[in-house]
Scaffold this motif. Structure first.
Motif, short mmCIF file in Angstrom:
data_model
loop_
_atom_site.label_atom_id
_atom_site.label_comp_id
_atom_site.label_asym_id
_atom_site.label_seq_id
_atom_site.Cartn_x
_atom_site.Cartn_y
_atom_site.Cartn_z
N MET A 195 10.76 -119.37 -9.97
CA MET A 195 12.00 -118.79 -10.48
C MET A 195 12.95 -118.52 -9.33
N ARG A 196 14.21 -118.92 -9.49
CA ARG A 196 15.23 -118.66 -8.47
C ARG A 196 15.82 -117.27 -8.65
N PRO A 197 16.38 -116.70 -7.58
CA PRO A 197 16.92 -115.35 -7.70
C PRO A 197 18.22 -115.29 -8.48
N ILE A 198 18.58 -114.08 -8.88
CA ILE A 198 19.87 -113.78 -9.49
C ILE A 198 20.78 -113.26 -8.38
N LEU A 199 22.01 -113.77 -8.31
CA LEU A 199 22.97 -113.32 -7.31
C LEU A 199 23.92 -112.32 -7.96
N ILE A 200 24.00 -111.13 -7.39
CA ILE A 200 24.85 -110.04 -7.87
C ILE A 200 25.98 -109.85 -6.88
N VAL A 201 27.23 -109.87 -7.39
CA VAL A 201 28.39 -109.74 -6.51
C VAL A 201 29.26 -108.61 -7.04
N ASP A 202 29.37 -107.53 -6.26
CA ASP A 202 30.21 -106.39 -6.63
C ASP A 202 30.62 -105.68 -5.34
N ASP A 203 31.93 -105.43 -5.19
CA ASP A 203 32.38 -104.82 -3.95
C ASP A 203 32.02 -103.34 -3.85
N GLU A 204 31.53 -102.74 -4.93
CA GLU A 204 31.00 -101.38 -4.87
C GLU A 204 29.50 -101.47 -4.60
N ALA A 205 29.11 -101.09 -3.39
CA ALA A 205 27.71 -101.26 -2.98
C ALA A 205 26.75 -100.50 -3.90
N ALA A 206 27.16 -99.31 -4.37
CA ALA A 206 26.28 -98.52 -5.23
C ALA A 206 26.03 -99.23 -6.56
N ILE A 207 27.07 -99.87 -7.11
CA ILE A 207 26.90 -100.60 -8.37
C ILE A 207 26.04 -101.82 -8.15
N ALA A 208 26.30 -102.56 -7.07
CA ALA A 208 25.50 -103.75 -6.78
C ALA A 208 24.02 -103.39 -6.64
N GLU A 209 23.74 -102.25 -6.00
CA GLU A 209 22.36 -101.83 -5.81
C GLU A 209 21.73 -101.38 -7.13
N LEU A 210 22.52 -100.71 -7.97
CA LEU A 210 22.01 -100.29 -9.28
C LEU A 210 21.64 -101.50 -10.13
N VAL A 211 22.49 -102.52 -10.13
CA VAL A 211 22.19 -103.73 -10.89
C VAL A 211 20.95 -104.42 -10.32
N ARG A 212 20.90 -104.51 -8.99
CA ARG A 212 19.75 -105.16 -8.34
C ARG A 212 18.46 -104.44 -8.69
N ARG A 213 18.48 -103.11 -8.60
CA ARG A 213 17.27 -102.34 -8.88
C ARG A 213 16.87 -102.45 -10.34
N THR A 214 17.84 -102.41 -11.24
CA THR A 214 17.56 -102.52 -12.68
C THR A 214 16.86 -103.84 -12.99
N LEU A 215 17.39 -104.93 -12.44
CA LEU A 215 16.81 -106.25 -12.72
C LEU A 215 15.50 -106.46 -11.98
N ALA A 216 15.40 -105.91 -10.76
CA ALA A 216 14.15 -106.04 -10.00
C ALA A 216 13.01 -105.33 -10.72
#
Length: 219
Positions: A1-22
């Motif tokens: 499985m290939r990774p999902i790329l998350i792009v958001d200029d708000e680092a806190a939002i990008a990290e929240l999305v990353r953690r949720t999906l991880a």
């Protein structure tokens, strides 16, 4: 499985999305600016792209145009919730459009839906002798198929993805049925849990937390 790329200029939002999906089992990369995302899209392959719209230098619409030749599916995750914004994003080729603030379980469900339609990113979740193929939406126990109703399947996914954590009854109602109250049908959740226990042999593994909800034991 290939990774999902998350792009958001708000680092806190990008990290929240990353953690949720991880936590849901998906490998992810998170970046906070468009140019870096464009470089990654050129150098690597991804199963899904999650984009904010409003970003400096290269915005989400430009990145969508950049990504389209790669064939990677795209979800916009943005604070721009106007109808015109949604129509523009979908007409440009986005596969889904989610407005912030987002509900983490809904985000996971939307990601699964887009990946399933695109034939990408299927996960197999396991616990004891039970395996769930999220791509095919099938469940096996000891290698034998286990027939589940759609609601039973959704409940099982929630329990598997939150092992060791108590899930409140109201949360389960809202997430699986989309309702806060059942009126005279308040036993519906309990009935579905009892069926899951019986079908999976999890009588002792799905624990009842009195007056609170349910919890799937950790192995």
């Amino acid at each position: 499985m290939r990774p999902i790329l998350i792009v958001d200029d708000e680092a806190a939002i990008a990290e929240l999305v990353r953690r949720t999906l991880a936590e849901a089992g998906y490998p992810c990369r998170a970046v906070t600016d468009g140019p870096e995302a464009a470089d990654l899209l050129e150098a690597e392959k991804f199963d899904l792209l999650i984009l904010d719209v409003m970003m400096p230098e290269v915005d989400g619409y430009e990145l969508l145009r950049w990504a389209r030749p790669t064939g990677v599916p795209v979800i916009f995750l943005t604070a721009r919730g106007g109808t015109a914004d949604k129509v523009r994003g979908l007409r440009l080729g986005a596969d889904d459009y989610i407005v912030k603030p987002f509900d983490p379980p809904e985000l996971v469900a939307r990601v699964e839906s887009v990946l399933r339609r695109a034939g990408r990113g299927a996960l197999t979740l396991t616990a004891w002798d039970v395996a769930v193929d999220t791509g095919a939406c099938t469940v096996t126990r000891g290698g034998a198929p286990v027939p589940l109703t759609p609601k039973e399947y959704d409940l099982l996914l929630l329990l598997l993805r939150n092992r060791g954590h108590v899930l409140y009854r109201t949360y389960l109602y809202e997430t699986v049925w989309g309702e806060e109250e059942f009126g005279q049908s308040t036993r519906t959740l309990d009935t579905h849990i009892q069926r899951l226990r019986r079908k999976l042999g999890w009588e002792e593994k799905i624990r009842t937390i009195h007056r609170v909800g349910y919890c799937l034991a950790a192995e």
